[in-house]
Design a protein around this motif. Structure first.
Motif, short mmCIF file in Angstrom:
data_model
loop_
_atom_site.label_atom_id
_atom_site.label_comp_id
_atom_site.label_asym_id
_atom_site.label_seq_id
_atom_site.Cartn_x
_atom_site.Cartn_y
_atom_site.Cartn_z
N ALA A 92 -19.67 96.37 -31.73
CA ALA A 92 -20.72 97.34 -32.01
C ALA A 92 -21.15 97.29 -33.47
O ALA A 92 -22.35 97.42 -33.80
CB ALA A 92 -20.24 98.74 -31.65
N MET A 93 -20.20 97.07 -34.37
CA MET A 93 -20.52 96.98 -35.79
C MET A 93 -21.48 95.83 -36.07
O MET A 93 -22.44 95.97 -36.84
CB MET A 93 -19.24 96.81 -36.61
N GLU A 139 -21.21 101.07 -25.12
CA GLU A 139 -22.49 100.57 -24.61
C GLU A 139 -22.95 99.34 -25.39
O GLU A 139 -23.38 98.33 -24.81
CB GLU A 139 -23.53 101.69 -24.71
N GLU A 140 -22.87 99.40 -26.70
CA GLU A 140 -23.29 98.28 -27.54
C GLU A 140 -22.36 97.08 -27.38
O GLU A 140 -22.79 95.92 -27.41
CB GLU A 140 -23.35 98.71 -29.00
N ALA A 141 -21.07 97.35 -27.22
CA ALA A 141 -20.11 96.26 -27.03
C ALA A 141 -20.42 95.47 -25.76
O ALA A 141 -20.26 94.24 -25.73
CB ALA A 141 -18.68 96.81 -26.97
N GLU A 180 -10.29 92.22 -35.91
CA GLU A 180 -11.12 91.82 -34.78
C GLU A 180 -12.52 91.44 -35.25
O GLU A 180 -13.13 90.50 -34.73
CB GLU A 180 -11.19 92.96 -33.75
N LEU A 181 -13.01 92.15 -36.24
CA LEU A 181 -14.33 91.83 -36.80
C LEU A 181 -14.34 90.43 -37.40
O LEU A 181 -15.30 89.67 -37.21
CB LEU A 181 -14.69 92.88 -37.86
N VAL A 200 -21.96 99.61 -42.93
CA VAL A 200 -21.45 99.97 -41.60
C VAL A 200 -20.02 100.47 -41.75
O VAL A 200 -19.14 99.72 -42.20
CB VAL A 200 -21.52 98.78 -40.63
N LEU A 201 -19.78 101.71 -41.37
CA LEU A 201 -18.51 102.39 -41.63
C LEU A 201 -17.79 102.75 -40.34
O LEU A 201 -18.39 103.31 -39.43
CB LEU A 201 -18.78 103.68 -42.42
N VAL A 202 -16.50 102.47 -40.28
CA VAL A 202 -15.66 103.00 -39.21
C VAL A 202 -15.13 104.35 -39.65
O VAL A 202 -14.35 104.45 -40.60
CB VAL A 202 -14.48 102.06 -38.88
#
Length: 218
Positions: A189-190, A211-213, A16-17, A109-111
């Motif tokens: 969000a990332m 929220e960021e999405a 998706e990223l 940036v880590l999931v």
């Protein structure tokens, strides 16, 4: 515009990223380090590199002085066994973090996972906590940890427990954003996480991710 590399580009969140970055005006170059090609990586901004994660240091030149590293690597104990899970979710993730740090990448940036805790008795949560701690010790200019709840996505393989969890959580999502987020929301969000100038370590829980999405724009 920024430059980045991704590890885990073939997974639920990573794919998706890639789709979002294809249309994003925020990134001019994206290097994909993966074991196989990524079909969604269309356009001149993408550079695809087939890698051996056991020899990731050989790809130093590919990531040198990029701005951001996105890491969405992960597997499951059921799919890979305990040793295989740890190798991917700890060893390979740490290899990617060290590759980034040694080659001048400023943001990582880590999931990770909700409840990550290095002191846990449970392998999954403990491993995620260990990785968060060890990457933090590398002292990136900015380190943003995504701690989603249940991740909603369309998987290539059928996972009955995830299907059951999705059905149970669907009504809860109507009243709270604490419990689950989609792979797309996490990817959004990332990207947003890289657009602030706040240095240091940041942990975004599921509420923050959603929220960021909602604020995301390409």
């Amino acid at each position: 515009m920024s430059t980045a590399f991704i590890v885990g580009a073939t997974g639920a969140v990573g794919s998706e990223l890639v789709k979002l970055l294809a249309d994003s005006t925020k990134f001019s170059k994206v290097v994909l380090l993966a074991r196989r090609s990524v079909d969604a990586a269309t356009g001149d901004k993408f550079v695809q590199k087939t890698v051996d994660f056991d020899k990731l240091e050989e790809n130093s030149e590919d990531v040198r002085n990029l701005d951001v590293a996105f890491c969405a690597l992960g597997t499951t104990r059921g799919k890979s066994g305990a040793d295989g899970f740890y190798k991917v979710d700890h060893d390979y993730v740490m290899s990617a973090a060290k590759l980034a740090k040694e080659n001048g990448v400023k943001q990582f940036v880590l999931v990770s996972a909700g409840g990550a805790d290095e002191t846990s008795r449970f392998l999954y949560i403990k491993t995620k906590g260990e990785v968060e701690k060890e990457i933090g010790e590398l002292n990136f200019d900015k380190f943003v940890i995504m701690r989603p709840g249940f991740i909603e996505s369309k998987r290539e393989e059928f996972r009955p427990l995830e299907c059951a969890a999705s059905l149970l959580l669907k009504p809860l999502k109507l009243v709270s954003t604490r419990f689950s987020s989609s792979a797309t929301e996490i990817a959004q969000a990332m990207i947003n996480a890289t657009q602030t100038e706040e240095p240091g370590k940041h942990i975004w829980d599921n509420v923050k991710i959603v929220e960021e999405a909602m604020k995301y724009s390409a």
